[in-house]
Design a protein around this motif. Structure first.
Motif, mmCIF file in Angstrom:
data_model
loop_
_atom_site.group_PDB
_atom_site.id
_atom_site.type_symbol
_atom_site.label_atom_id
_atom_site.label_comp_id
_atom_site.label_asym_id
_atom_site.label_seq_id
_atom_site.Cartn_x
_atom_site.Cartn_y
_atom_site.Cartn_z
ATOM 1 N N VAL A 1 -6.767 14.085 14.143
ATOM 2 C CA VAL A 1 -8.199 13.027 14.129
ATOM 3 C C VAL A 1 -8.712 12.572 15.405
ATOM 4 C CG1 VAL A 1 -8.947 11.612 12.197
ATOM 5 C CG2 VAL A 1 -7.065 12.710 12.206
ATOM 6 N N LYS A 2 -8.198 11.560 15.957
ATOM 7 C CA LYS A 2 -8.143 10.825 16.698
ATOM 8 C C LYS A 2 -9.162 11.303 18.306
ATOM 9 C CE LYS A 2 -4.501 8.438 17.080
ATOM 10 N NZ LYS A 2 -3.775 7.686 18.122
ATOM 11 N N ALA A 3 -8.738 12.617 18.257
ATOM 12 C CA ALA A 3 -9.218 13.498 19.711
ATOM 13 C C ALA A 3 -10.505 14.259 18.957
ATOM 14 C CB ALA A 3 -8.338 14.863 19.784
ATOM 15 N N LEU A 4 -10.816 14.407 17.652
ATOM 16 C CA LEU A 4 -12.467 15.032 17.000
ATOM 17 C C LEU A 4 -13.290 13.472 17.007
ATOM 18 C CD1 LEU A 4 -12.965 17.902 16.576
ATOM 19 C CD2 LEU A 4 -12.489 17.280 14.041
ATOM 20 N N ALA A 5 -12.257 12.328 16.637
ATOM 21 C CA ALA A 5 -13.530 11.443 16.697
ATOM 22 C C ALA A 5 -13.792 10.555 18.224
ATOM 23 C CB ALA A 5 -13.062 10.043 16.528
ATOM 24 N N ARG A 6 -12.873 11.092 18.422
ATOM 25 C CA ARG A 6 -13.396 10.651 20.069
ATOM 26 C C ARG A 6 -13.914 11.337 20.387
ATOM 27 N NH1 ARG A 6 -7.384 8.772 22.153
ATOM 28 N NH2 ARG A 6 -7.439 6.699 21.079
ATOM 29 N N LEU B 1 -6.192 5.211 1.011
ATOM 30 C CA LEU B 1 -5.092 5.227 1.110
ATOM 31 C C LEU B 1 -5.010 3.491 1.040
ATOM 32 C CD1 LEU B 1 -3.793 6.793 3.877
ATOM 33 C CD2 LEU B 1 -3.219 7.177 1.873
ATOM 34 N N PRO B 2 -3.516 3.093 0.523
ATOM 35 C CA PRO B 2 -3.137 1.746 0.033
ATOM 36 C C PRO B 2 -3.323 1.006 1.197
ATOM 37 C CG PRO B 2 -1.560 3.560 -1.309
ATOM 38 C CD PRO B 2 -2.391 4.154 0.024
ATOM 39 N N GLU B 3 -2.715 1.252 2.496
ATOM 40 C CA GLU B 3 -3.148 0.817 3.776
ATOM 41 C C GLU B 3 -3.759 1.416 5.042
ATOM 42 O OE1 GLU B 3 0.373 -1.918 6.467
ATOM 43 O OE2 GLU B 3 1.076 -0.559 5.256
ATOM 44 N N VAL B 4 -4.391 1.070 5.410
ATOM 45 C CA VAL B 4 -5.589 1.479 6.168
ATOM 46 C C VAL B 4 -4.987 1.729 7.517
ATOM 47 C CG1 VAL B 4 -8.446 1.371 6.951
ATOM 48 C CG2 VAL B 4 -7.472 0.695 5.070
ATOM 49 N N PRO B 5 -5.097 2.865 8.078
ATOM 50 C CA PRO B 5 -4.455 3.047 9.662
ATOM 51 C C PRO B 5 -5.225 2.040 10.345
ATOM 52 C CG PRO B 5 -5.121 4.822 8.709
ATOM 53 C CD PRO B 5 -5.861 3.631 7.422
ATOM 54 N N HIS B 6 -4.522 1.514 11.130
ATOM 55 C CA HIS B 6 -4.571 0.820 12.026
ATOM 56 C C HIS B 6 -5.632 0.885 13.111
ATOM 57 C CE1 HIS B 6 -2.837 1.802 16.040
ATOM 58 N NE2 HIS B 6 -2.153 2.493 15.682
ATOM 59 N N ASP B 7 -5.952 1.828 13.223
ATOM 60 C CA ASP B 7 -7.082 2.508 14.184
ATOM 61 C C ASP B 7 -8.517 3.015 13.880
ATOM 62 O OD1 ASP B 7 -5.223 4.462 13.450
ATOM 63 O OD2 ASP B 7 -4.648 5.234 14.966
ATOM 64 N N VAL B 8 -8.401 2.941 12.656
ATOM 65 C CA VAL B 8 -9.792 3.405 11.972
ATOM 66 C C VAL B 8 -11.195 2.914 12.418
ATOM 67 C CG1 VAL B 8 -11.606 3.287 10.070
ATOM 68 C CG2 VAL B 8 -9.033 4.292 9.768
ATOM 69 N N GLY C 1 -14.594 -1.218 12.623
ATOM 70 C CA GLY C 1 -15.909 -0.236 11.700
ATOM 71 C C GLY C 1 -16.871 -0.142 11.688
ATOM 72 N N LEU C 2 -17.244 -1.632 10.741
ATOM 73 C CA LEU C 2 -18.183 -2.010 10.187
ATOM 74 C C LEU C 2 -19.316 -2.733 12.080
ATOM 75 C CD1 LEU C 2 -17.289 -4.337 7.280
ATOM 76 C CD2 LEU C 2 -18.500 -2.071 7.371
ATOM 77 N N THR C 3 -18.428 -3.416 12.653
ATOM 78 C CA THR C 3 -19.155 -3.578 14.070
ATOM 79 C C THR C 3 -19.618 -2.579 14.531
ATOM 80 O OG1 THR C 3 -17.898 -5.989 14.467
ATOM 81 C CG2 THR C 3 -18.675 -5.543 16.053
ATOM 82 N N ALA C 4 -18.939 -1.373 14.725
ATOM 83 C CA ALA C 4 -18.957 -0.025 15.592
ATOM 84 C C ALA C 4 -20.307 0.098 14.637
ATOM 85 C CB ALA C 4 -17.938 0.661 15.418
ATOM 86 N N LEU C 5 -20.597 0.086 13.365
ATOM 87 C CA LEU C 5 -21.972 0.642 12.671
ATOM 88 C C LEU C 5 -22.873 -0.457 12.575
ATOM 89 C CD1 LEU C 5 -19.798 2.806 9.787
ATOM 90 C CD2 LEU C 5 -21.121 3.799 11.907
ATOM 91 N N ARG C 6 -22.751 -1.374 13.035
ATOM 92 C CA ARG C 6 -23.910 -2.576 12.666
ATOM 93 C C ARG C 6 -24.163 -2.854 11.500
ATOM 94 N NH1 ARG C 6 -24.966 -4.158 18.167
ATOM 95 N NH2 ARG C 6 -24.766 -2.722 19.786
#
Length: 721
Positions: A426-431, A447-454, A495-500
């Motif tokens: 996932v990370k490789a494709l997103a990058r 998910l109940p707990e969001v991955p820390h690197d989303v 994530g919200l910061t990146a999307l402005r």
């Protein structure tokens, strides 16, 4: 044995974990008939008495007793004792090291010197051990001699005499490795060693020994390598695949169990091809030494030539900047029908690309081909390598997407402790900015707990991740503002910061206002950065931002956000000027960066920024120089400071190049142009480290190269992303 051990005042000494009165127990444990007790004792020696290579008074006191153990034929695992002695006595303290020792380190340096002298004085016993009945002792003795004995010519003679009569293949390789070690430690002997190694390459029939000789030639006399080293090594690898004892591919891998569930192994060290039983033994191993042995056994299990990977790694280190040859070797290896050779090649490809610049399209594509291999650990190793390549992984985009679609269970990895993380595919494709990663991120946000690197993944996806804004808002609105708020909210805010995503202002304001005391400052900073990224779309936050200008711990971040949202120079400028005079370098740097964002609106602070150009802290000088150019528009004095910092600290180069690229055309004859062209001509990555690396090193270096080209093209002021 151990005569006089109880007369030593062990209690008056210390090791890494306190009084050394337990050392006699450890020494006696090394002589135990119980394998578990021996292992535990060896673990204690490395963990406390010789902790991370340190030498204490108790370490010195152990040396005579370790020699007793090493020569007693009734003691088992003596090879481990020889290795321990080699480590204790093998520390080199050269003249440069001696010049840098301060008063606090004098005692430690003296201990190293005494240990080297003591072990070297007894190193003659290793001559006898090189023909010991125990193969483990014979395996350890050559390197001990090469490292510790005072007469390297005698050592070389013994190594050459022993090689024809040594029956164990792995020990024969150790004899060759020891010769290379002698050549490295005693450079006048390098030519003699190279001649012997060359004869082995030319005349020896065993492919493993010829490969070992080539590897040591690469280490100590690379100019003596044959011109056709790539086809020679490729041919040796083919011989190893077909040699007696080299099991066919299906036999080598049928024993493999399912991939491990919770643990995500590092690509350079993951154990490939281990059975479920061997994994259980690894988990149950009570000591670090035991775990390392279990990992080594797992790695070797089923291989026809388990030492081949180490030889190839040594060869690659010796080839150094011959990137073309190294790439060609790996390409050939990745086309091998033997999965083991491909696994090794995947790992070594990652190491090559992290440290060296080159044309890697074909190599990367072949790594990508491994994603579809039915051996799960080979595919996992490949995805780990691709994860760290960022844009360089572009040739594998379709392969990554196919693996992602075929393995939804691997989208998120759970850990024994800490929050979950995204899977490497996932990370490789997103990058790569590939929208095909979006469904996996959407699933992760449910998910109940969001991955820390989303949040970081969203940042690399850019506009393609815009459909995730609603889910990010929804999850942020539900975050409980208790002591765990930062861990739960920070990936969403990123994530919200990146999307402005300015529409998320109400949710961000809720977090800003309700941040708990624990990590509250970190959480408020993340929220303020989000509001700043939203710009005018976050206008409803202006009253809150004005109020926070008067809170010392958030004043600079609030001022920076207020400027981005409302452009209120009169409210922001006094706060940033005050921050520029802070006693804390971190605060001054933050204020300088924020003032630079004001541009000509902050021209009044130019004298203050100019006064920081001579500050002792390099990073503050750089930030002040960049801000000075941004507020005055005059590059001359800033450029001089930036180029000086470039030469002084390689890690500042991306920041400097970013500024030079934004300044506009760089004169072709200028010092800046010379520096940029020199960087582009270097084959070594600017941030490459010996013995370590960061997950974003390749990304940062490729960014530096792009910025250097942009600055030389003179595309002018503007974005550098």
């Amino acid at each position: 044995m151990f005569s006089g051990i109880d007369e030593v005042d062990w209690a008056s000494m210390e090791h890494a974990y306190g009084p050394a009165d337990d050392v006699p127990v450890l020494l006696r444990g090394l002589a135990s008939a119980d394998p578990a007790e021996r292992e535990s004792a060896l673990d204690g020696m490395y963990g406390a008495v010789h902790h991370q290579g340190d030498v204490y008074a108790c370490t010195l006191a152990c040396i005579p007793f370790l020699f007793e153990l090493a020569v007693d034929p009734d003691v088992q695992d003596r090879g481990s004792v020889v290795e321990l002695l080699t480590s204790i006595g093998g520390f080199d303290l050269d003249e440069d090291d001696e010049a840098e020792i301060d008063e606090d380190e004098i005692e430690g340096a003296a201990n190293y010197a005494m240990a080297a002298a003591a072990v070297t004085a007894g190193a003659g016993v290793f001559f006898e051990l090189i023909a010991d009945e125990d193969p483990g002792v014979r395996l350890a003795a050559p390197l001990a001699l090469a490292t510790l004995h005072r007469h390297p010519v005698r050592v070389l003679t013994l190594l050459r005499e022993r090689l024809p009569v040594e029956p164990d293949e792995e020990v024969r390789l150790a004899l060759v490795e020891a010769a290379g070690r002698v050549a490295l430690r005693h450079r006048p002997l390098a030519g003699r060693v190279a001649q012997w190694l060359t004869r082995l390459v030319d005349r020896e029939r065993a492919p493993g020994l010829r490969l070992a000789a080539l590897a040591q030639l690469a280490r100590c006399s690379p100019d003596a390598l044959p011109r056709d080293v790539v086809p020679v090594v490729s041919g040796l690898l083919r011989e190893l695949r077909t040699a007696p004892g080299g099991a066919p591919e299906h036999e080598q891998h049928d024993q493999d169990g399912e991939p491990e569930g919770d643990a995500e192994p590092e690509p350079e060290t993951d154990a490939v091809g281990c059975t479920d039983a061997s994994r259980a033994e690894q988990v149950a191993a009570p000591t670090l030494v035991g775990q390392l042995r279990a990992l080594s056994a797992q790695e070797a299990a089923g291989r026809g030539a388990p030492w081949a990977a180490d030889l190839l790694r040594t060869l690659h280190v010796g080839l150094d900047d011959r990137v073309g040859d190294r790439t060609a070797l790996l390409i050939d290896q990745l086309r091998s029908p033997d999965r083991w050779q491909r696994i090794d090649a995947v790992r070594m490809s990652g190491g090559l690309m992290r440290a060296w610049r080159g044309s890697y399209e074909e190599l990367v594509a072949l790594v990508g081909d491994q994603l579809a291999d039915p051996e799960p650990r080979l595919a996992e190793a490949a995805s780990h390598v691709l994860e760290e390549l960022f844009s360089l992984a572009a040739p594998t985009a379709d392969a990554l997407a196919a693996r992602l679609a075929a393995e939804p269970g691997g989208w998120v990895k759970a850990w024994a402790s800490g929050p979950p993380g995204l899977g490497s595919t996932v990370k490789a494709l997103a990058r790569l900015g590939d929208a095909r990663a979006v469904p996996a991120l959407a699933a992760a946000l449910k998910l109940p707990e969001v991955p820390h690197d989303v949040g970081f993944a969203v940042g690399h996806l850019g506009p393609a991740a815009r459909p995730l804004a609603g889910a990010l808002r929804h999850r942020l609105a539900g975050v409980e503002l208790d002591e765990g708020a930062y861990d739960r909210a920070s990936p969403l805010l990123a994530g919200l910061t990146a999307l402005r995503a300015g529409e998320a202002t109400p949710e961000v304001l809720r977090v800003l206002r309700g941040a708990p005391e624990y990590r509250g400052e970190w959480l408020r900073t993340a929220a303020l950065r989000a509001l700043g990224a939203f710009g005018p779309a976050a206008r409803e936050a202006v009253p809150e931002l004005r109020a926070m200008l008067h809170r010392a711990e958030t004043a600079t971040e609030a001022a920076e956000a207020l400027w981005a949202v409302a452009g209120d120079r009169d409210a922001v400028l006094p706060v940033l000027v005050e921050g520029l005079g802070s006693d804390q370098v971190h605060d001054r740097r933050a204020a300088a960066a924020a003032l630079g964002a004001l541009g000509p609106h902050a021209a009044v602070v130019a004298p203050r920024l100019r006064g920081l150009l001579g500050h002792d802290e390099l990073w503050l000088r750089v930030d002040a120089a960049i801000a000075l150019w941004e507020v005055t528009g005059r590059p001359e004095e800033s450029t001089e400071v930036l180029l000086a910092a470039w030469e002084k600290n390689r890690h500042v180069r991306v920041r400097v190049a970013e500024c030079l690229a934004r300044m506009g055309p760089v004169g072709p004859a200028s010092m800046a142009a010379q520096v940029l062209r020199a960087e582009l001509s270097s084959v070594r990555r600017h941030n490459a480290l010996d013995g370590g690396y960061g997950s974003h090193d390749t990304y940062e270096d490729e960014k530096l190269l792009a910025l250097c080209r942009q600055a030389l093209r003179g595309t002018g002021k503007g974005t550098t992303s």
